[in-house]
Motif scaffolding. Structure first.
Motif, PDB file in Angstrom:
ATOM      1  N   ALA A  57       0.840  -1.203   0.000  1.00 48.37           N
ATOM      2  CA  ALA A  57       0.000   0.000   0.000  1.00 48.37           C
ATOM      3  C   ALA A  57       0.877   1.255   0.000  1.00 48.37           C
ATOM      4  O   ALA A  57       0.599   2.223  -0.707  1.00 48.37           O
ATOM      5  CB  ALA A  57      -0.929  -0.006   1.212  1.00 48.37           C
ATOM      6  N   GLY A  58       1.977   1.222   0.776  1.00 49.42           N
ATOM      7  CA  GLY A  58       2.899   2.359   0.804  1.00 49.42           C
ATOM      8  C   GLY A  58       3.497   2.633  -0.572  1.00 49.42           C
ATOM      9  O   GLY A  58       3.597   3.779  -1.008  1.00 49.42           O
ATOM     10  N   ASP A  59       3.868   1.533  -1.275  1.00 49.02           N
ATOM     11  CA  ASP A  59       4.411   1.673  -2.633  1.00 49.02           C
ATOM     12  C   ASP A  59       3.378   2.267  -3.580  1.00 49.02           C
ATOM     13  O   ASP A  59       3.685   3.128  -4.405  1.00 49.02           O
ATOM     14  CB  ASP A  59       4.830   0.307  -3.185  1.00 49.02           C
ATOM     15  N   LYS A  60       2.135   1.797  -3.441  1.00 46.73           N
ATOM     16  CA  LYS A  60       1.062   2.302  -4.306  1.00 46.73           C
ATOM     17  C   LYS A  60       0.903   3.801  -4.110  1.00 46.73           C
ATOM     18  O   LYS A  60       0.777   4.565  -5.063  1.00 46.73           O
ATOM     19  CB  LYS A  60      -0.264   1.617  -3.941  1.00 46.73           C
ATOM     20  N   MET A  61       0.893   4.210  -2.832  1.00 47.84           N
ATOM     21  CA  MET A  61       0.757   5.639  -2.526  1.00 47.84           C
ATOM     22  C   MET A  61       1.891   6.418  -3.182  1.00 47.84           C
ATOM     23  O   MET A  61       1.692   7.447  -3.826  1.00 47.84           O
ATOM     24  CB  MET A  61       0.751   5.837  -1.008  1.00 47.84           C
ATOM     25  N   SER A  62       3.118   5.885  -3.036  1.00 49.52           N
ATOM     26  CA  SER A  62       4.292   6.554  -3.589  1.00 49.52           C
ATOM     27  C   SER A  62       4.155   6.711  -5.115  1.00 49.52           C
ATOM     28  O   SER A  62       4.398   7.793  -5.671  1.00 49.52           O
ATOM     29  CB  SER A  62       5.536   5.741  -3.233  1.00 49.52           C
ATOM     30  N   ASN A  63       3.725   5.640  -5.786  1.00 49.61           N
ATOM     31  CA  ASN A  63       3.578   5.693  -7.250  1.00 49.61           C
ATOM     32  C   ASN A  63       2.480   6.661  -7.664  1.00 49.61           C
ATOM     33  O   ASN A  63       2.611   7.380  -8.651  1.00 49.61           O
ATOM     34  CB  ASN A  63       3.257   4.298  -7.811  1.00 49.61           C
ATOM     35  N   LYS A  64       1.384   6.656  -6.888  1.00 50.10           N
ATOM     36  CA  LYS A  64       0.282   7.567  -7.236  1.00 50.10           C
ATOM     37  C   LYS A  64       0.726   9.023  -7.099  1.00 50.10           C
ATOM     38  O   LYS A  64       0.388   9.860  -7.935  1.00 50.10           O
ATOM     39  CB  LYS A  64      -0.919   7.313  -6.325  1.00 50.10           C
ATOM     40  N   ILE A  65       1.473   9.299  -6.037  1.00 52.56           N
ATOM     41  CA  ILE A  65       1.941  10.679  -5.845  1.00 52.56           C
ATOM     42  C   ILE A  65       2.823  11.093  -7.021  1.00 52.56           C
ATOM     43  O   ILE A  65       2.651  12.167  -7.601  1.00 52.56           O
ATOM     44  CB  ILE A  65       2.702  10.830  -4.508  1.00 52.56           C
ATOM     45  N   ALA A  66       3.767  10.203  -7.395  1.00 55.93           N
ATOM     46  CA  ALA A  66       4.644  10.518  -8.536  1.00 55.93           C
ATOM     47  C   ALA A  66       3.803  10.766  -9.785  1.00 55.93           C
ATOM     48  O   ALA A  66       4.062  11.701 -10.549  1.00 55.93           O
ATOM     49  CB  ALA A  66       5.636   9.381  -8.757  1.00 55.93           C
ATOM     50  N   GLY A  67       2.764   9.952  -9.986  1.00 55.12           N
ATOM     51  CA  GLY A  67       1.891  10.104 -11.154  1.00 55.12           C
ATOM     52  C   GLY A  67       1.172  11.441 -11.147  1.00 55.12           C
ATOM     53  O   GLY A  67       1.107  12.127 -12.174  1.00 55.12           O
ATOM     54  N   VAL A  68       0.633  11.820  -9.982  1.00 53.11           N
ATOM     55  CA  VAL A  68      -0.086  13.097  -9.880  1.00 53.11           C
ATOM     56  C   VAL A  68       0.877  14.260 -10.143  1.00 53.11           C
ATOM     57  O   VAL A  68       0.540  15.209 -10.860  1.00 53.11           O
ATOM     58  CB  VAL A  68      -0.753  13.240  -8.485  1.00 53.11           C
ATOM     59  N   LEU A  69       2.089  14.164  -9.582  1.00 48.21           N
ATOM     60  CA  LEU A  69       3.066  15.243  -9.786  1.00 48.21           C
ATOM     61  C   LEU A  69       3.384  15.374 -11.278  1.00 48.21           C
ATOM     62  O   LEU A  69       3.405  16.472 -11.829  1.00 48.21           O
ATOM     63  CB  LEU A  69       4.356  14.974  -9.000  1.00 48.21           C
ATOM     64  N   ARG A  70       3.610  14.227 -11.922  1.00 44.57           N
ATOM     65  CA  ARG A  70       3.997  14.236 -13.321  1.00 44.57           C
ATOM     66  C   ARG A  70       2.868  14.775 -14.211  1.00 44.57           C
ATOM     67  O   ARG A  70       3.081  15.638 -15.044  1.00 44.57           O
ATOM     68  CB  ARG A  70       4.373  12.810 -13.753  1.00 44.57           C
ATOM     69  N   SER A  71       1.652  14.286 -13.970  1.00 47.62           N
ATOM     70  CA  SER A  71       0.575  14.646 -14.899  1.00 47.62           C
ATOM     71  C   SER A  71      -0.115  15.944 -14.515  1.00 47.62           C
ATOM     72  O   SER A  71      -0.621  16.653 -15.388  1.00 47.62           O
ATOM     73  CB  SER A  71      -0.452  13.520 -14.966  1.00 47.62           C
ATOM     74  N   GLY A  72      -0.139  16.277 -13.217  1.00 48.53           N
ATOM     75  CA  GLY A  72      -0.961  17.412 -12.815  1.00 48.53           C
ATOM     76  C   GLY A  72      -0.206  18.669 -12.449  1.00 48.53           C
ATOM     77  O   GLY A  72      -0.756  19.769 -12.499  1.00 48.53           O
TER      78      GLY A  72
END
Ligand code: MG
Ligand code: MG
Length: 433
Positions: A57-72
């Motif tokens: 779950a921690g990894d998922k959160m980390s990946n989602k944050i990176a995704g939001v930073l990159r796309s948004g």
């Protein structure tokens, strides 16, 4: 003044890949004469998520944050580097000013600050803080730029907005915390603190109707000290009553000028939990009002919801005393504490301020829009006027107007600024009548 390392490598010749990457960006930017903004984004929740829900779950959160930073949050030429599972570096290049870096940070906050991230069955807030440092203003070399963004990140954690731009003066702030007490005492003795005023406007008429007085302390040695750190230092040093007396007296004195522009103008001051335990609080507020011949109805005292709930009986008594002097009372940062509705209904309140975390993200996060709507209804049922904080843009303002909110405060209307700036706006407003 500059304490920067001349070389990008450590004394053993080691060069971190991140430092190397930033260094090559800075070299190019230097040639072109561009500025670069470095945002360090830290997600404190990942540690907790690892413990509560597991490392997947921690990894998922980390990946989602990176995704939001990159796309948004990042533009086409900006770069993202993952420093660790919970820390990210956004390299903004080029940027025209630190204001642009600040806007990017606010965008990250809007996307991640109050928006829970879905992690397959659970949703968690990322608990974001952001430190910003600028090339070439704050540092010329990659290593020191990163270090200064990290320094700003530490300050951001203790700051209400969770965003902090590195300040040149802050270099010296690796000082012993006990120094704060001595420096604050000196600032009070020398009357070198100031108040800035964050404007408030009516959502019914669009007119400026009031302002929240916010403490500003810039110390020669400590640099800019965030208001929450100032209050903490004052509490630790037993100076909180002196500090609050100073704030009340200065705000009431300034109110004379505001009131000349608009007799109904209201100035708000913030009072801390320990002030509520102080029996003299109503007396010195009353004294300030008499000294400057200001009506009690021109002064609003803000108490945070959590302060109120720390010791509801003492708070109720003090608020009733204040009310008997005619001062307006406001419950601040509402929605973040755990109020007993019973106490809330009993308190002699005039106003409810909705915490900025809900307002700021209400257009992106449906649950926050529902919370804002419910709080407005709650305020109306209790016959309180309602102020929304964190109104960053016109769309949020329109949504709040539609929901029947009374007043707003936030970046859309303007940041906290010296009294003279607000006076200029009030003058313009009175001339346009
Ligand atoms: Mg406040
Ligand atoms: Mg507030």
């Amino acid at each position: 003044m500059d304490h920067e390392a001349v070389s990008a490598t450590g004394s053993d010749g080691y060069l971190s890949p991140l430092v190397a990457h930033v260094q090559s960006t800075l070299s190019e930017a230097r040639v072109r004469g561009d500025s670069v903004g470095l945002l360090l984004v830290h997600a404190a929740a990942i540690d907790r998520i690892d413990a509560l829900h597991g490392f997947n779950a921690g990894d998922k959160m980390s990946n989602k944050i990176a995704g939001v930073l990159r796309s948004g949050a990042l533009r086409k030429n900006d770069a993202l580097a993952t420093l660790s599972r919970d820390e990210f570096a956004c390299i903004l290049w080029p940027v025209s000013s630190e204001g642009v870096a600040m806007l990017a940070a606010q965008r990250v906050m809007t996307l991640l600050g109050a928006t829970p991230v879905e992690l397959g069955g659970i949703s968690e807030l990322a608990d974001i803080a952001i430190g910003i440092a600028m090339f070439p203003d704050h540092a010329q070399q990659a290593e020191s730029l990163l270090q200064r963004a990290k320094h700003a990140l530490h300050t951001a954690r203790g700051h209400r907005d969770r965003i902090w731009i590195y300040e040149i003066q802050a270099v010296a702030s690796a000082v012993d915390p006990s120094q704060y007490a001595a420096r604050l005492r000196r600032a009070l003795d020398q009357n070198s603190l100031t108040l800035h005023y964050m404007p408030q406007a009516s959502l019914h008429t669009g007119r400026l109707t009031g302002a929240e007085a916010l403490l500003r302390w810039t110390d020669d040695v400590l640099g800019i000290v965030p208001p929450c750190a100032t209050v903490q230092a004052a509490e630790a040093a037993g100076l909180i009553d002196r500090l609050t007396q100073w704030v009340v007296t200065s705000a009431v004195q300034q109110c004379v000028e505001f009131r000349n522009m608009d007799p109904e103008f209201s100035v708000s001051v913030n009072v801390s939990p320990s002030n509520l335990r102080e029996p003299d609080l109503p007396l010195y507020i009353d004294r300030a009002l008499r000294t400057w011949d200001v009506n009690a109805s021109n002064l609003t005292v803000e108490i945070t919801e959590s302060a109120m709930m720390n010791d509801p009986n003492a708070a109720t008594q003090r608020l009733q005393e204040l009310k008997s002097h005619g001062v307006r009372l406001s419950i601040d940062d509402f929605g973040t504490g755990y109020s007993s509705m019973y106490y809330l209904a009993q308190l002699p309140l005039d106003e409810l301020k909705i915490d900025l975390s809900f307002v700021r993200s209400m257009l992106e996060v449906p649950i926050n829009a529902k919370i804002v709507r419910s709080l407005i209804e709650l305020a109306q049922n209790l016959e309180l006027t309602v102020v929304a904080e964190g109104v960053d843009n016109e769309a949020i303002m329109a949504a709040l107007t539609h929901l029947g909110c009374d007043y707003m405060q936030g970046y859309y209307l303007g940041q906290a600024a010296p009294a003279a700036e607000l006076m200029a706006r009030l003058r313009k407003q009175s001339q346009s009548n």
